[in-house]
Design an enzyme around this catalytic site. Structure first.
Site, short mmCIF file in Angstrom:
data_model
loop_
_atom_site.label_atom_id
_atom_site.label_comp_id
_atom_site.label_asym_id
_atom_site.label_seq_id
_atom_site.Cartn_x
_atom_site.Cartn_y
_atom_site.Cartn_z
N TRP A 22 8.01 -0.26 9.22
CA TRP A 22 7.10 0.23 9.67
C TRP A 22 5.58 -0.14 9.76
O TRP A 22 4.77 0.59 9.30
CB TRP A 22 7.63 2.05 9.13
CG TRP A 22 7.51 0.97 7.23
CD1 TRP A 22 6.69 1.48 6.47
CD2 TRP A 22 9.05 1.32 6.41
NE1 TRP A 22 6.93 0.57 5.33
CE2 TRP A 22 8.60 0.74 5.31
CE3 TRP A 22 10.39 0.93 6.98
CZ2 TRP A 22 9.53 0.36 4.65
CZ3 TRP A 22 11.25 0.38 6.48
CH2 TRP A 22 11.11 0.76 4.89
N ARG A 23 4.84 -1.06 9.08
CA ARG A 23 3.71 -1.95 8.24
C ARG A 23 3.34 -2.33 9.82
O ARG A 23 4.19 -3.48 9.99
CB ARG A 23 4.49 -2.68 6.68
CG ARG A 23 2.45 -2.65 6.49
CD ARG A 23 3.05 -3.35 5.53
NE ARG A 23 2.61 -2.52 4.12
CZ ARG A 23 3.26 -3.20 3.44
NH1 ARG A 23 3.19 -3.47 2.74
NH2 ARG A 23 3.42 -1.96 2.18
N GLU A 39 8.09 7.47 5.76
CA GLU A 39 7.02 8.13 4.03
C GLU A 39 8.59 9.09 3.67
O GLU A 39 9.40 9.17 2.57
CB GLU A 39 5.82 8.36 4.09
CG GLU A 39 5.10 7.10 3.70
CD GLU A 39 4.94 6.81 2.67
OE1 GLU A 39 5.66 7.09 1.54
OE2 GLU A 39 4.10 6.07 2.90
N GLY A 83 21.43 10.35 2.35
CA GLY A 83 21.04 11.44 0.79
C GLY A 83 19.94 12.44 0.74
O GLY A 83 19.46 12.69 2.12
N TYR A 122 1.69 13.68 -2.49
CA TYR A 122 2.01 12.37 -1.81
C TYR A 122 2.11 11.69 -0.86
O TYR A 122 1.15 11.12 0.30
CB TYR A 122 3.16 10.83 -2.44
CG TYR A 122 3.97 9.60 -1.96
CD1 TYR A 122 2.34 9.57 -2.60
CD2 TYR A 122 4.46 10.04 -1.33
CE1 TYR A 122 3.12 8.20 -2.22
CE2 TYR A 122 4.97 8.68 -0.31
CZ TYR A 122 4.05 7.78 -1.14
OH TYR A 122 4.40 6.35 -0.71
N ASP A 140 2.75 7.13 -5.56
CA ASP A 140 4.69 7.29 -5.96
C ASP A 140 5.30 6.71 -6.88
O ASP A 140 4.12 6.40 -8.22
CB ASP A 140 5.03 6.74 -4.52
CG ASP A 140 5.39 5.36 -4.55
OD1 ASP A 140 4.24 4.41 -5.70
OD2 ASP A 140 5.43 4.67 -3.65
N THR A 299 21.47 15.14 -7.47
CA THR A 299 20.18 15.43 -8.15
C THR A 299 20.35 16.14 -9.32
O THR A 299 20.26 15.45 -11.00
CB THR A 299 18.33 16.15 -7.51
OG1 THR A 299 18.91 15.43 -6.23
CG2 THR A 299 17.81 16.09 -8.21
#
Length: 351
Positions: A22-23, A39, A83, A122, A140, A299
């Site tokens: 993705w960069r 993200e 997830g 974020y 992050d 979680t």
């Protein structure tokens, strides 16, 4: 961090930047859709896990408009295994909002970004910095660790978050803010690692207070975690003679919302009584309790599922509840099955 320190970090990034799907290439601005998609996927998930999912998503839905037009069930199915499935529902809702309210273009302002489904502080900062090169501070877990060590912040997390965010915001340079944000992420992921940080090759080594105090590996400190409770339930794997398995869809809201599952009893804390839980079976049948348990951790709790299996009879087939469907094993990958349900089905097939 002085301008010299910022320059050192960017110089290090120019030499050691990671190649990620993705960069954007050096010197090119990233596509906001690509930044946003990556993200969201990277929240609570590792880079190694996300790579394949990201490529498949982008091939299937190359634009935010294409994703907005996709059926939600297709999005949930493609997401299965990553997830935290609320992210997938918010992803779809966000794509629709950007398409309908912003003409298919991600807004650049912080307030407008925060108003989109699933985008928090974020993610908004990451989009502003990486996609639009605005001097936004994206903090992050990797960046938290770098800042905590750089300033030797010994206050345990999460109480230290406010100080970390304040200090991090002061460090963002006016130019190359996107590269700086990614440089901080890369530094935390590859050099300033949670264990055995590679301080001797860190471009910020000279100004790191934790290194000077011998505290680098101890920071950031964290408050003791509360022990997670364990919930238990009975999962019902009903199969036909051709091997197809009965599935149903979970409610749209809540844990695993909108995903497919095999029927089960409610998941509750305390000892499970399979005999009592049989009252939640989808149909009367000759249910057989299988040996072993299926364990999964969410979680906020651990889950232990006992699995019951039965083969549907003609009479049982007539009494199936609305909203249930049959799916053959070879088509399971097309369904929006969360990892825990894949474990349940695999356990039943194995036994």
């Amino acid at each position: 961090m002085t301008t010299t320190h910022a320059s050192r970090l960017l110089a290090w990034y120019d030499r050691h930047r990671r190649t990620l799907p993705w960069r954007a290439p050096a010197g090119r601005r990233a596509d906001p859709y690509v930044v946003w998609l990556s993200e969201i996927m990277l929240q609570q998930t590792t880079v190694a896990t996300v790579g394949g999912y990201f490529r498949r998503f982008l091939e299937r839905w190359p634009t935010v408009g294409a994703l907005a037009d996709a059926p939600i069930d297709d999005v949930l199915s493609a997401w299965a295994g990553l997830g935290y499935y609320a992210r997938a529902r918010n992803l779809h809702a966000c794509a629709r909002t950007v398409t309908e309210a912003h003409d298919g273009h991600f807004p650049q302002g912080e307030e407008d970004l925060l108003a989109l489904p699933g985008i928090g502080a974020y993610t908004a900062a990451a989009i502003r910095a990486i996609a639009f090169d605005q001097p936004a501070s994206a903090v992050d877990g990797n960046v938290e660790r770098v800042i905590a060590r750089l300033y030797a912040i010994e206050t345990p997390l999460p109480d230290a978050k406010t100080e970390i965010k304040t200090r991090a915001a002061r460090l963002v340079p006016a130019e190359r803010a996107g590269d700086y944000a990614q440089a901080m992420m890369d530094l935390g992921a590859t050099v300033c690692t949670p264990r055995s940080p590679r301080c001797v090759i860190c471009p910020l080594m000279a100004g790191c207070k934790a290194r000077k105090l011998g505290l680098a590996e101890e920071l950031p400190r964290r408050a003791p975690k509360r022990e997670k409770p364990t919930r238990r339930g009975l999962a019902f794997v009903l199969s036909r003679k051709d091997g197809a398995i009965l599935l149903r869809k979970r409610p749209a809201k809540g844990l695993l919302g909108g995903m497919d599952e095999v029927p089960s009893s409610p998941w509750r804390e305390g000892k499970l009584s399979p005999e009592k839980a049989m009252g939640d079976a989808p149909v009367p049948a000759r249910w057989q309790i299988l040996d072993g348990l299926v364990r999964h951790t969410f979680t906020h709790f651990h889950l232990e599922l006992t699995v019951a299996h039965a083969i549907a009879t003609t009479g049982g087939l007539a009494r199936l509840a609305p909203g249930t469907t049959w799916c053959t094993i070879d088509r399971m990958t097309e369904r929006a099955l969360p990892t825990v349900m894949r474990k349940v089905i695999a356990h039943a097939v194995k036994n």
